[in-house]
Design a protein around this motif. Structure first.
Motif, PDB file in Angstrom:
ATOM      1  N   ASP A   1      84.838 -59.142  45.958  1.00 52.48           N
ATOM      2  CA  ASP A   1      85.447 -58.802  47.241  1.00 52.48           C
ATOM      3  C   ASP A   1      85.033 -57.380  47.614  1.00 52.48           C
ATOM      4  O   ASP A   1      85.570 -56.415  47.075  1.00 52.48           O
ATOM      5  CB  ASP A   1      86.975 -58.913  47.132  1.00 52.48           C
TER       6      ASP A   1
ATOM      7  N   ALA B   1      87.899 -55.145  49.099  1.00 50.40           N
ATOM      8  CA  ALA B   1      88.840 -54.689  48.072  1.00 50.40           C
ATOM      9  C   ALA B   1      88.206 -53.615  47.201  1.00 50.40           C
ATOM     10  O   ALA B   1      88.846 -52.621  46.841  1.00 50.40           O
ATOM     11  CB  ALA B   1      89.295 -55.866  47.214  1.00 50.40           C
TER      12      ALA B   1
ATOM     13  N   ARG C   1      88.130 -50.329  49.097  1.00 50.77           N
ATOM     14  CA  ARG C   1      89.440 -49.670  49.089  1.00 50.77           C
ATOM     15  C   ARG C   1      89.723 -49.035  47.733  1.00 50.77           C
ATOM     16  O   ARG C   1      90.254 -47.913  47.648  1.00 50.77           O
ATOM     17  CB  ARG C   1      90.544 -50.680  49.430  1.00 50.77           C
TER      18      ARG C   1
END
Length: 215
Positions: A134, A137, A140
């Motif tokens: 991902d 993700a 982040r």
């Protein structure tokens, strides 16, 4: 939906300080990387950790012209590397992919399609591309650790700014897309066989890539 790139304007507060490859035979690996011409950019550590298939990452060399790609490519093959993708022209430039005897995959490429001079042994940039499940993700996660996003293309790719003294830039790519780009199956299990030294380590990211505190 179309994706657009976003660019950061602030300096990174955390960056890669070293890349350590875990290999079965450090002396043999050192001979290979010296011949290849990248020994100054990687560290080596003995390891017998179980690993199969795609290890989920590649190290990409960006150089100035096709002749330089060929120079690095030939040096790697002469030293024992396996060709995964022969050096060739593409929509984006010219490049190819090799796998070192220790299993690490390397990509050598240039955005130039024609030579404007003779081959050199100069590397313009090294990017550590991590194949992740991902990208958003992962972006982040790393932004939370202090890395500054330099470029981002939706959930497909994210690249982080490097420190002034850092020889390696970090980027995230969808694991399946990265494997396809390298010409290998995406399946793999066990150790990634890489440890990243950073200014905010130690930690392990969501995809199992280990970071340690920079020496």
């Amino acid at each position: 939906m179309a994706t657009t790139a976003s660019t950061a304007s602030t300096a990174s507060t955390m960056f890669i300080a070293s890349v350590t490859l875990e290999v079965a035979d450090p002396e043999a690996a050192r001979r290979f990387y010296t011949a290849f011409g990248v020994d100054a950019y990687v560290r080596l550590r003995a390891s017998e950790a179980h690993t199969t298939g795609f290890r989920g990452f590649t190290l990409a060399l960006t150089v100035s012209r096709p002749a330089t790609v060929d120079s690095f490519f030939s040096a790697a093959v002469d030293a024992g590397a396996t060709v995964l993708k022969p050096a060739a022209k593409s929509l984006w430039g010219y490049g190819g992919v090799v796998q070192a005897p220790d299993g690490t995959i390397w990509k050598v490429a240039t955005s130039a399609k024609k030579d404007t001079g003779p081959a050199t042994r100069e590397i313009d940039e090294i990017v550590l591309l991590l194949g992740v499940e991902d990208v958003k993700a992962g972006k982040r996660f790393y932004a939370g650790r202090g890395l500054t996003v330099a470029r981002s293309f939706g959930g497909k790719y994210a690249e982080f700014a490097s420190g002034e003294s850092s020889p390696v830039k970090l980027a995230l790519y969808k694991r399946g897309g990265l494997a396809k780009d390298l010409g290998v199956p995406a399946e793999g299990a066990g150790s990634h066989r890489i440890v990243i030294g950073g200014t905010a380590g130690p930690f392990t990211d969501p995809d199992g890539f280990a970071w340690e505190a920079a020496a």
